[in-house]
Design an enzyme around this catalytic site. Sequence first.
Site, PDB file in Angstrom:
ATOM      1  N   GLU A 134       0.836  -1.190   0.000  1.00 20.80           N
ATOM      2  CA  GLU A 134       0.000   0.000   0.000  1.00 20.80           C
ATOM      3  C   GLU A 134       0.874   1.245   0.000  1.00 20.80           C
ATOM      4  OE1 GLU A 134      -3.433  -0.736   2.977  1.00 20.80           O
ATOM      5  OE2 GLU A 134      -1.683  -1.758   3.752  1.00 20.80           O
ATOM      6  N   GLU A 253      -7.812   2.282  17.697  1.00 21.85           N
ATOM      7  CA  GLU A 253      -7.242   0.957  17.968  1.00 21.85           C
ATOM      8  C   GLU A 253      -7.138   0.765  19.473  1.00 21.85           C
ATOM      9  OE1 GLU A 253      -3.687  -0.203  15.732  1.00 21.85           O
ATOM     10  OE2 GLU A 253      -2.845  -1.050  17.570  1.00 21.85           O
TER      11      GLU A 253
END
Length: 464
Positions: A134, A253
């Site tokens: 990515e 997260e």
Amino acid sequence: MEYQIFLLILLVAFIPRTILGQNVTMGKIVVEGITKIAETDENFICFTLDIWPHDECSQPNLCVWDSHASVLNVDLSLPIINKAVQAFKTLRIRVGGTLQDRLIYNIGEGFKGNCHPFEADDSLLFDFTEGCNELAGRNSIGASISASQYAKDLLKLREIVDRLYKNSQQKPLIVAPGAFFDDKWYHELVTKTGPKVVSVLTHHIYNMGAGDDPKLIYRFVNPTYLSQVSNTFKQLKNIVQKHAPWSSAWVGEAGGAYQGGAYRISDSFINSFWYLDQLGMAAFYNTKVYCRQTLIGGFYSVLKAKTLVPTPDYYGALLFHRLMGPGVLKVHNKVSTYLRTYAHCSRERSGISMLFINLSNTTEFAINVKDHMTLSLHKRRKPKHGSSSINNLGTPREEYHLTPQNGLLRSSNVLLNGKALQLTSEGELPNLTPIYKDSNSSINIATWSIAFVVIPDFVAIGCN
């Protein structure tokens, strides 16, 4: 004699909790149903998929990441993964993780870089070389970027997004910074970026400590310790309200214990004390989305990496998603600090849904739920016999009681109303079936247990 004493202590540690002497505390929980104090996103529950390479393990016997758990190689077509996600109907998944800061996107035609997989190198940040999957930046919050520099990068990113999506009806959100919260740093960031640059302010939480800390397990049943992180939620809420009202707060997260979680703790019942309590706490402070690390991967995954069997946290998250609506109500709990209590408007139906977490192994609770407005009226006038904030319409209350198998907090198996939650022989998820009780009766919360309770007859004007 020393051997006898040691043996006695060992035996007591494993005595089922039903044998131990217990107290029953009766109490009253008051819910302010006249108005909502916060509101989450419809898809408050969120899971993550991380990108650690399959050969990350330095200790084969205690491998944090299974070879097929990373988003780089996980088989998303597996039926159990599909069923686990589809059970939520709609579910937000965040893809990324620590190594996204060392990723390079292969964008297909026109890509002129070198596309190599990650390789271990302990001389580098995060212990790995760059890998090709990515597009990625070369910096991160972990590398101590100043808020001023990060703000400049976000302003440039906003220019790029606005230019690329100039004629589009839809425009992607800028979600940042994905850092551990620091009040001064976040305040400077929103001040220097200004209005409508950052759509969502995210932060990461691993407040339980290191996964290999021998003292870790005791923190899960310590109400004082669990409450400490509330200051983080409160400070970020204040920053959004006072300095960045165009944005919202997300937990980008959270895995409880860092280092991939804790072996035989993060996937066990005791972890749900932290996880569900923090879901309730985050919602109370107007956090819109809470992303749990991870769906698959690490000891803290809600689907075990090797077997994909749901953990107790998975079932707790599913019940929270199905029962606790976006509207958050204020709760007055003077019964005990060991009884964690949260209330929401029920999802897609009348009444309220409540979450009770009993951290005590010696005290059960018998709770009556009252409405704050009704009690205020009763103080000014003599109440009628049998009056209550709960209508006498005869609609039963739904109860979902979660307990660890055999009373062992480190069990990875959970019981719902006394019945083990297990996949069927065909690999289907079990039904989450409640028990029904008279709405005006006391709610009984067993020791070391979690309960979701839906009270359809509770009149909460703020939920209308």
